[in-house]
Design a protein around this motif. Structure first.
Motif, short mmCIF file in Angstrom:
data_model
loop_
_atom_site.label_atom_id
_atom_site.label_comp_id
_atom_site.label_asym_id
_atom_site.label_seq_id
_atom_site.Cartn_x
_atom_site.Cartn_y
_atom_site.Cartn_z
N ALA A 110 58.33 31.10 -29.36
CA ALA A 110 58.25 32.56 -29.41
C ALA A 110 59.64 33.17 -29.56
CB ALA A 110 57.57 33.08 -28.15
N GLY A 111 60.59 32.59 -28.87
CA GLY A 111 61.96 33.09 -28.98
C GLY A 111 62.50 32.96 -30.40
N PHE A 112 62.12 31.88 -31.08
CA PHE A 112 62.59 31.70 -32.45
C PHE A 112 61.98 32.76 -33.37
CE2 PHE A 112 63.03 26.96 -31.31
CZ PHE A 112 64.30 27.19 -30.79
N TYR A 113 60.67 33.09 -33.16
CA TYR A 113 60.05 34.13 -33.97
C TYR A 113 60.78 35.46 -33.79
CZ TYR A 113 55.96 31.36 -35.30
OH TYR A 113 55.13 30.44 -35.86
N GLU A 114 61.15 35.72 -32.56
CA GLU A 114 61.84 36.98 -32.29
C GLU A 114 63.22 36.99 -32.94
OE1 GLU A 114 62.96 39.81 -28.45
OE2 GLU A 114 62.10 37.81 -28.16
N LYS A 115 63.92 35.85 -32.92
CA LYS A 115 65.24 35.79 -33.54
C LYS A 115 65.17 36.00 -35.04
CE LYS A 115 67.57 32.79 -30.18
NZ LYS A 115 68.23 31.48 -29.95
N ILE A 116 64.08 35.52 -35.66
CA ILE A 116 63.94 35.69 -37.11
C ILE A 116 63.97 37.15 -37.49
CG2 ILE A 116 62.32 35.44 -39.03
CD1 ILE A 116 61.46 32.76 -37.79
N LEU A 117 63.34 37.98 -36.66
CA LEU A 117 63.21 39.39 -37.01
C LEU A 117 64.36 40.24 -36.49
CD1 LEU A 117 59.38 39.86 -36.37
CD2 LEU A 117 60.53 39.59 -38.56
N LYS A 118 65.04 39.83 -35.46
CA LYS A 118 66.01 40.70 -34.80
C LYS A 118 67.46 40.28 -34.99
CE LYS A 118 62.95 42.50 -31.19
NZ LYS A 118 62.76 42.70 -29.73
N VAL A 119 67.71 39.00 -35.23
CA VAL A 119 69.09 38.53 -35.31
C VAL A 119 69.55 38.57 -36.75
CG1 VAL A 119 70.66 36.61 -34.88
CG2 VAL A 119 68.81 37.10 -33.25
N LEU A 120 70.74 39.12 -36.97
CA LEU A 120 71.30 39.18 -38.32
C LEU A 120 71.60 37.77 -38.81
CD1 LEU A 120 72.43 40.85 -40.68
CD2 LEU A 120 74.64 40.87 -39.48
N ARG A 121 71.14 37.47 -40.01
CA ARG A 121 71.31 36.12 -40.55
C ARG A 121 71.70 36.24 -42.02
NH1 ARG A 121 66.43 31.80 -40.19
NH2 ARG A 121 65.32 33.72 -40.73
N PRO A 122 72.98 36.30 -42.32
CA PRO A 122 73.40 36.45 -43.72
C PRO A 122 73.05 35.21 -44.53
CG PRO A 122 75.29 35.99 -42.33
CD PRO A 122 74.13 36.21 -41.40
N SER A 123 72.69 35.42 -45.77
CA SER A 123 72.36 34.30 -46.65
C SER A 123 73.64 33.64 -47.16
CB SER A 123 71.53 34.80 -47.85
OG SER A 123 70.31 35.35 -47.40
N PRO A 124 73.67 32.31 -47.23
CA PRO A 124 74.87 31.63 -47.69
C PRO A 124 74.98 31.71 -49.22
CG PRO A 124 73.15 30.04 -47.23
CD PRO A 124 72.59 31.38 -46.84
N ASP A 125 76.24 31.57 -49.68
CA ASP A 125 76.48 31.45 -51.11
C ASP A 125 76.44 29.98 -51.50
OD1 ASP A 125 76.77 34.14 -51.51
OD2 ASP A 125 78.93 34.13 -51.14
N TYR A 126 76.15 29.75 -52.79
CA TYR A 126 76.14 28.39 -53.32
C TYR A 126 77.18 28.28 -54.43
CZ TYR A 126 71.88 27.36 -50.72
OH TYR A 126 70.97 27.15 -49.72
N PHE A 127 77.85 27.11 -54.47
CA PHE A 127 78.92 26.90 -55.43
C PHE A 127 78.67 25.61 -56.20
CE2 PHE A 127 80.61 28.82 -51.53
CZ PHE A 127 81.03 30.04 -52.02
N ALA A 128 78.92 25.68 -57.47
CA ALA A 128 78.89 24.48 -58.29
C ALA A 128 80.31 23.95 -58.42
CB ALA A 128 78.32 24.80 -59.68
#
Length: 1658
Positions: A1269-1287
């Motif tokens: 349940a804590g993980f579900y809450e973190k998904i919606l409330k915690v800021l999670r920037p998307s990573p960049d990908y490099f070739a």
């Protein structure tokens, strides 16, 4: 010149390390090495000059070698061992024992030098570095300047002063100073140098020591007196302290030099010290008191007056200092000696000095109104009273005078002078001379002063009535009054007493009495007193009446016995001064009483006493004098009989149990007693032509027999002490006895001497005595050595086996081996000479017999002792050296006889087993330091010879079916491989000079033992199978040694193993498993290289081709091993890099390799290595995926775990369920740290199912559900920037194979910029060049030897997720899937095609899109994966417009949802987005698209695009309701300040809406409000959009690819990829060399930053 060559070689070796120190930043060591190199170069120039005398050349060589050895030590280079002449020892000409002791001595010397360097006290004091080099020290003093306003001539007296004893320690150094402020002798200007000598260790240990200078003014009584009247002059008056001479003490200057003398502070001849002057404050200031006050350290106002001096402590006497410091001390330097004898009296130091100190006096004023100004005049007179000239020295630095006048103190009753002068009277005049002291009042007026007469006189004779000289100490002299002429008349006073007796009472004041002498008219002044003190430093005059009585024994023969007895009470220094005279007297007594033995014992005891004195450290330098006396002056031809008789008598007396106190002292003097005996016998034989030789030998044997009888006694007390003394001192006489007694007789006597002692009595002393005997000349004889070895070897064997008295045993054994080595070398050289006969051969045979005796009795006990002793035991290295020494002296015959000597085969096998195990232990953990290169190599050479000899024994005696011993052979192979692979033989790790030196002296021992191993393996025949797979690892370790010839000779053993196992089992699985396992360990440990891989492949393939039955299997095996080798070498190459990126990649390669071949244990090993690497770099997501690989191998069952459990999971996890549960919890933790909560939820669900349905543990179920349940809450409330990908592409042959010409997709970290990422990429490859273009490189780059790295950003392509279709999903959820679980990535490049339209650039804006497919989805067990395929697709301008419109509509939808969810968001982004679309002034609105695609001409040219045109129109129409909702929200939140702006947008939107709805129709949206939540959501288009899902042949709805930002927003040179692939793929005509054929790249042309219609304005 060998030394010059060694310096050159050393400088070259140091220079290389010196540069490395600079690069590494070790600047302190760098500076030290530079200084040493400069010094060595200077010394090299001196050696090459060839101008140095022999003694200086030897000293220079010692200095050079000391510096080289010290430098080698601090640079961790090899220790160099040398002989006494500083030449490098040749191990071929030096015994193992000598080498060992040389190494120990060299190591101790260097460690002592290092300690001295680290100790400031030792470093500052020149003598401290070599405390034992000389018992004498000196203090060098140079007076740089003297500034003091005196006004008259002066005398400066400098001396050393002890404030504790309140007396001077040295002679005064006298400087005569002119009134002009310069020395009177102008030649001494800038050359005022003195050296204070004879300072011993006791002087250096004084509590405090001062340098004092007394300043004595020479002139008138008072400087304040005017010159108007004639004044008396020449008076010595006190001025102050810093020593001056002026008939009137002027001043003093003192300096505490305690720290300089003791070395606690620096003493440098260039450093100047200032000594202030303490001026006399009153006329009654005595010199002694002024010094005492100044020493107390009270500050004074010196007004700049004082001395500037330089000081330096030097070691050695004057002659040594002259040689060592010629720039400081030469023949013109004044020498000031110590007041008294030095600690060590040198034989050549002939002195006859009497130091006289005027202590004090008390004088009545008599008829005068005031106290007298007393001046004492000292002179040396003969019996007639004549003054002897030039006998008195006021101090060093001035010549002698006839009289000395004291300082005059003004009107003092009690005078205290404390002035010291030296009296030097020739020895022949001493007996008739005396010192006369006259006292006179001095007046300041010249006329009155001339009228003053002597008012008193005292005298003292230098020789007393009993013939002895004046005793040291204070003397209270009798003062006489009378007529001045009578006071100077020797006949009037010499008969009178000169010294006041201690009990003599003082008379009343003013009293005097006449001396009772008929001729004398002198009276004794009882009211006055005068004291002096004397110190006699004479090597010719004695103060001892007993010694004088012995020297003149003929004058009183009746007192001879008494004088001989009293001699033992005389001070040693007195006896040593008269050494030759005393010895002459003793032997004269013996010779003149040859017919009686009355005085024999007394003379013998006296001789023992004298020899005992010479043995004392204080007189140790008189050994040479005593030996010279025996050789040159001794002439008592009959004394040998008496001396030997008394000596034998003493021994017999003690052997009978009778007390004899003098025997211990006699044994101590035994060496010189026998020298006297042998010399006397030699003189007698010369005189009488060898008569009585038999009688002398008989007497000598009788002495030995008595001594042997003494050794048999079991009594304690004095007998035990006598036995110990006999053991200690008897070996010292063997050099003299050898030529007298036959060697066999002497050997028997010595054997009995040792053997008669009871077994457990005085063991240590017995062994030490044997060791001394072995070093004596007697042991050189074969007969004597034969008999002595019979006593020594069994004793050694017994003690070594018991482990008793080990140090003494080792010393004795070492001595025996050393002598045998020298004897064997000497015999071999004689036999090798031309014309050598049977005698020389027999000598060699005899020596070998003795070696054999030692070998057979002691080799096994010594090896057993080495096994038993702990590694930390310091004696272990000594035993190993003895063992190596025994082995070095064994030849083939010795080995054969030793093997045959074992009584049974089992005992031989035990010995070989022990030896193999011991050798292996000693090779693996050598007992010697690593820098003892020579010792280690010599030991290896002997071990190699022994191993090969015992290998022959194995082949001969333990190979047949009935005698084969598997464990013995196994131990041999392991020993041989350990020998071959030891660090000290790996020549490739050494410098070229060291490698060449080892090859020239020892050869490559690895090749020798390698051939032996190969031959022994092939000798096994059918027994080989018993060593498979056990010997696979050792053989592999051997073949990995980087020696090509060794590899070629030994790699075929692997094929032999394969063939052997295949013939027996039709496979070689055991061999294959073992070699794969061992190869992993060995290569990771640093062994193996590319050359080995090639040799292994070529040799084994060649062998397999010769055996058709193994050809196919063998090729597969070779491919398997070479594949593993390649991966292991890649892994090792990057394992220690600071950047662990490539280490992780190589680990994964190995992980996959072991998984493919089914090696689960190795697979798990590298899996946990990879996990540890990830966690160390905080790659928690990748660490979790790595652990998940292990967890997926386990079942939810109670089966026992089969794979080894590593990491933090303890051994308590016995079942697969327990282990899997623990792994899952760890994985959840890692996913949580990596913000991969979606993945953690999957694991939680699986665990929850087990807790709920399998194990029914609801408590754990509750916990896991709460975590979920804590993980579900973190998904919606915690800021999670998307990573960049490099070739990233690695091009060029300079990269390792696993990177070379390959492309990888990297997953960046949070907020990681491309620039930072590139720096991190380049750090492991500092020489790599970064490619600025994104075009695929050509052959010129991919095939070049350099390194080129290409890096740019790519965008992930989200896979279609059907469960999201048609649903409103929060963007926090969808964003995760856009950036994770992605295997395809895009890179888009815009380009122009067709005719250019200046009014509408979007009409010909094409997109080239490159799609990369990775081997595995990201994220995974790595942050990067290799690209497996690349495709290129061309997107038309119309398709590009559609993508742009879709992205724009999604952006509007996202902003609307965000503002509905959070009313507190700033309105600015929404304002900018809507304004950029509805205001046509920005980019022209939709007009550009209409002009480009909605014209009839376009439809005629592109009829296939009709459907896409309709789709674009529909997207434009759908944008209107979105904009309407956005403007509505904007109106609700807009502030009053922005109200005009909002109204402007509404006006524009009304016009836009009317136009769009009229041309493209009306669209209506469902309600944007979600009743369940107000969270931002991504819109999955509704049913009205389904009709737009058919676009070409694609199977996936195009909008669900979530295309990224448009190409116009990408940065220059690195355009961001657009959306998912679109129709009309165009095959790319260019491919990257070295990559997969499908891998292609987009063109790297730069594009301008632009924005298409329908997108947000800027």
């Amino acid at each position: 010149m060998p030394m010059v060559q060694e310096i050159t070689t050393t400088l070259r070796e140091w220079a290389t390390i010196w540069k490395q120190l600079y690069v590494a930043g070790h600047m302190e060591l760098y500076d030290r090495v530079r200084q040493m190199m400069c010094e060595l170069m200077e010394r090299r120039s001196q050696l090459l000059s060839g101008t140095l005398p022999k003694d200086e050349l030897l000293q220079l060589k010692k200095e050079v070698t000391g510096k080289i050895d010290y430098g080698n030590k601090i640079l961790k280079l090899d220790l160099v061992v040398r002989d006494e002449d500083e030449n490098i020892l040749d191990p071929d000409r030096t015994s193992v024992i000598s080498l060992f002791h040389a190494h120990k001595k060299a190591a101790q010397t260097i460690m002592q030098r290092i300690q001295e360097e680290m100790s400031p006290q030792q470093n500052a004091l020149g003598c401290g570095a070599r405390p034992a080099a000389s018992p004498c020290h000196s203090l060098y003093l140079c007076v740089r300047n003297f500034v003091c306003s005196i006004g008259e001539e002066a005398q400066l007296l400098l001396a050393l002063y002890d404030p504790v004893q309140q007396r001077l320690v040295s002679e005064n150094y006298v400087i005569r100073w002119a009134s002009t402020g310069v020395p009177q002798d102008i030649e001494l200007l800038n050359n005022l140098r003195v050296i204070f000598t004879d300072l011993g260790s006791k002087d250096l240990q004084r509590e405090r020591l001062f340098l004092v200078c007394q300043i004595i003014r020479v002139g008138r009584m008072d400087l304040r007196e005017s010159h108007s009247r004639k004044l008396s002059t020449g008076l010595r008056r006190p001025f102050g302290i810093s020593a001056t001479q002026c008939h009137h003490l002027c001043a003093t200057a003192v300096m505490d030099i305690t720290d300089i003398i003791k070395g606690k502070c620096e003493s440098d001849e260039d450093k100047q010290h200032f000594i202030p002057v303490h001026l006399a404050t009153a006329d009654n200031d005595f010199l002694h008191n002024m010094i005492r006050k100044a020493v107390e350290g009270k500050d004074i106002n010196h007004k700049g007056q004082g001395f500037w001096v330089s000081l330096k402590v030097l070691w050695g006497d004057v002659s040594h200092v002259w040689k060592q410091h010629p720039h400081l001390v030469d023949r013109s330097t004044v020498v000031a000696r110590k007041l008294g004898y030095p600690e060590v009296i040198m034989p050549g130091d002939v002195r006859n000095d009497i130091y006289l100190t005027l202590v004090q006096g008390e004088f009545d004023k008599g008829s005068k109104k005031t106290q007298k100004n007393v001046e004492v005049t000292v002179c040396v007179c003969d019996e007639e009273g004549h003054v002897l000239q030039n006998m008195i020295y006021p101090g060093a630095g001035v010549g002698p005078t006839g009289e000395y006048r004291s300082v005059v103190y003004y009107q003092q009753r009690h005078q205290r002078w404390m002035e010291t002068v030296k009296i030097a009277v020739p020895i022949e005049d001493v007996h008739r001379t005396h010192l006369r002291f006259t006292f006179r009042h001095r007046s300041s007026s010249d006329s009155k002063d001339k009228s003053e007469r002597i008012f008193s006189m005292a005298f003292v004779k230098l020789v007393q009535a009993d013939g002895t000289t004046l005793h040291d100490g204070e003397h209270d002299l009798v003062l006489y009054k009378g007529d001045s002429r009578k006071l100077e008349d020797a006949s009037a006073y010499l008969a009178l007493p000169s010294v006041r007796s201690p009990p003599e009472p003082r008379l009343l004041s003013g009293s005097s009495f006449r001396v009772s002498s008929g001729t004398s008219s002198l009276t004794v002044s009882a009211r006055d007193s005068f004291q002096i003190s004397t110190v006699i430093c004479s090597t010719k005059l004695t103060q001892n009446v007993n010694l004088l009585g012995l020297l003149k024994w003929r004058s009183k023969p009746s007192l001879l016995s008494e004088n001989l007895q009293k001699l033992m009470t005389v001070d040693g220094g007195e006896v040593i001064k008269f050494l030759q005279d005393t010895l002459d007297a003793l032997f004269s007594i013996m010779m003149e009483h040859s017919d009686t033995d009355v005085y024999d014992t007394l003379v013998f005891d006296a001789l023992v006493f004298i020899v005992g004195l010479v043995a004392d450290r204080k007189f140790q330098h008189f050994n040479t004098i005593l030996e010279a006396y025996i050789r040159q002056h001794f002439s008592a031809t009959l004394s040998y009989k008496k001396l030997l008789s008394v000596l034998t008598q003493y021994v017999e007396q003690v052997s009978r149990g009778e007390p004899c106190d003098l025997l211990l002292r006699t044994f101590k003097a035994l060496e010189y007693i026998f020298k006297f005996i042998v010399r006397s016998r030699h003189l007698f034989a010369q005189l009488y032509e060898g008569k009585e030789a038999a009688e002398f030998q008989s007497s000598l044997q009788r002495f030995f027999l008595c001594l042997n009888q003494l050794m048999q006694s079991p009594m304690e007390g004095p007998t035990l002490l006598s036995q110990g003394a006999a053991l200690k001192y008897l070996p010292s006489i063997l050099e003299d006895v050898c030529g007298i007694l036959d060697s066999s007789v002497l050997g028997a006597l010595l054997r009995d001497f040792i053997g008669n002692l009871p077994p457990q009595r005085l063991l240590r002393q017995k062994l030490q005595s044997l060791s001394d005997i072995v070093h004596s000349k007697a042991f050189q004889s074969y007969e004597c050595r034969e008999l002595l070895l019979q006593a020594a070897v069994p004793l050694l064997q017994d003690l070594v086996e018991k482990g008793e008295e080990e140090e003494a045993c080792i010393e004795l054994l070492s001595s025996i081996l050393e002598v045998l080595y020298e004897a064997q070398k000497r015999a071999e050289e004689l036999e090798a000479q031309p014309g050598a006969g049977e005698t020389q051969h027999q000598d060699l045979v005899q020596v070998k017999q003795h070696v054999r005796l030692v070998l057979e009795r002691l080799l096994h006990p010594v090896t057993r002792r080495v096994i038993v002793l702990d590694r930390e035991n310091s004696l272990r290295s000594h035993y190993v050296a003895c063992m190596a020494a025994i082995l070095s002296q064994m030849d083939m015959e010795h080995y054969r006889s030793y093997i045959k000597a074992f009584p049974s085969r089992a005992e031989l096998m035990d010995f070989l087993m022990e030896t193999f195990i011991l050798f292996k232990d000693l090779i693996g953990k050598t007992v010697y330091p690593s820098d003892w290169m020579v010792m280690n190599l010599v030991q290896n050479r002997e071990f190699l010879r022994t191993i090969n000899q015992f290998a022959s024994t194995l082949a001969e005696m333990f190979l047949s079916d009935d005698s084969f011993e598997l464990q013995l052979w196994n131990n041999y192979f392991h020993l041989a491989v350990a020998f071959l692979t030891q660090d000290s033989l790996q020549l490739e790790n050494f410098s070229q000079a060291k490698r060449s030196s080892i090859l020239a002296k020892y050869g490559d021992m690895r090749a020798t033992i390698g051939v032996s191993i190969r031959d022994m393996w092939y000798n096994l025949g059918p027994r080989k199978i018993e060593f498979i797979p056990g010997m696979v690892g050792p053989i592999l370790e051997m073949t990995l040694v980087p020696e090509p010839e060794l590899r070629k000779a030994t790699i075929p053993i692997f094929f032999d193993m394969m063939l052997c196992e295949y013939q027996l089992t039709r496979s070689f699985a055991r061999f294959e498993d073992e070699i794969l396992r061992q190869l992993d360990t060995e290569v990771e440990g640093g062994r193996g290289d590319e050359q080995y891989k090639q040799l292994f492949e070529s040799i084994l393939l060649s062998c397999c081709q010769g055996h058709p039955e193994l050809a196919e299997l063998g090729q597969s095996f070779v491919a398997l091993v070479t594949g593993l080798l390649e991966r292991l070498l890649d892994y090792r190459a990057v394992r220690n890099d600071e950047n662990k990126t490539y280490s992780m990649s190589c680990t994964v390669n190995l992980l996959n390799f072991y998984k493919e071949i089914g090696r689960q244990a190795m697979y798990m090993r590298y899996l946990y290595k990879l996990r540890d690497l990830h966690i160390s770099y905080e790659n928690y997501t990748e660490g979790a995926y790595t652990l998940l690989l292990h967890a997926r191998l386990l079942k939810w069952s109670n089966e026992a775990t089969t794979a080894p459990v590593q990491g933090t999971h303890g051994p308590a996890l016995r079942t697969q369920r327990q282990l899997k549960e623990a792994l899952y919890n760890q994985i959840i933790h890692y996913f949580d740290q990596g913000k991969m909560w979606e993945e953690a939820i999957h694991i939680c669900k699986e665990l929850a199912e087990q807790y709920e349905s399998e194990v029914f543990d609801y408590e754990l179920l509750s916990d896991i559900l709460q975590r979920e349940a804590g993980f579900y809450e973190k998904i919606l409330k915690v800021l999670r920037p998307s990573p960049d990908y490099f070739a990233v592409g690695y091009y060029g042959q300079g990269f390792p194979p696993f990177l070379r010409n390959k492309v990888f997709i990297y997953r960046g970290k949070e907020y990681e910029r491309r620039e930072d990422f590139e720096l991190q990429l380049l750090s492991p490859f500092p020489s790599a060049e970064r490619l600025k273009s994104t075009c695929p490189p050509g052959q010129d780059i991919t095939g070049s030897p350099g390194q080129f790295i290409q890096c740019f950003t790519v965008q992930p392509a989200e896979d279609t997720r059907s469960r999201f279709k048609g649903r409103s999903i929060p963007e926090q959820i969808t964003n995760f899937y856009r950036a994770n679980h992605v295997q395809r990535f895009y890179y888009s490049r815009p380009f122009k095609k067709g005719p250019k339209d200046p009014h509408n650039e979007f009409a010909n804006m094409w997109i080239e899109r490159t799609t990369f497919l990775t081997a595995y989805p990201l994220p995974g067990i790595l942050r990067w994966f290799a690209v497996t395929s690349t495709t290129t697709t061309i997107i038309s301008p119309l398709e590009n417009a559609i993508e742009t419109m879709v992205k724009t509509n999604e952006k509007i939808m996202s902003e609307i949802n965000r503002h509905q969810q959070d009313s507190g968001l700033p309105i600015n982004p929404l304002s900018m987005l809507i304004s950029g679309i509805v205001d046509p002034a920005v980019m022209g609105g939709f007009t550009k698209y209409e002009m480009a695609f909605f014209q009839e001409s376009y439809l005629r040219e592109h009829p296939e695009d009709e459907e896409n045109i309709e789709k674009l129109k529909d997207l434009i129409a759908w944008q209107v309701p979105l904009l309407a909702e956005g403007i509505r929200l904007h109106g609700q939140k807009v502030t009053e300040d922005l109200r005009p702006f909002h109204e402007r947008m509404e006006q524009c939107f009304v016009q836009l809406r009317a136009k769009v709805e009229s041309q493209y129709g009306v669209r209506e949206m469902v309600c944007f409000e979600d009743q369940r939540t107000g969270r931002p959501r991504s819109m999955a288009w509704g049913p009205d959009w389904d009709r737009l899902s058919h676009c070409g042949d694609r199977q996936v709805p195009w909008w669900e690819h979530r295309p990224p930002a448009t190409p116009a927003l990408t940065p220059p040179c690195c355009p961001e990829p657009s959306s998912a692939p679109l129709p009309r793929p165009v095959p790319c005509s260019r491919h990257i060399p070295g990559l997969h054929p499908a891998t292609t790249w987009g063109h790297g042309a730069e594009t301008p930053r632009m924005q298409p219609p329908g997108s947000p304005g800027t």
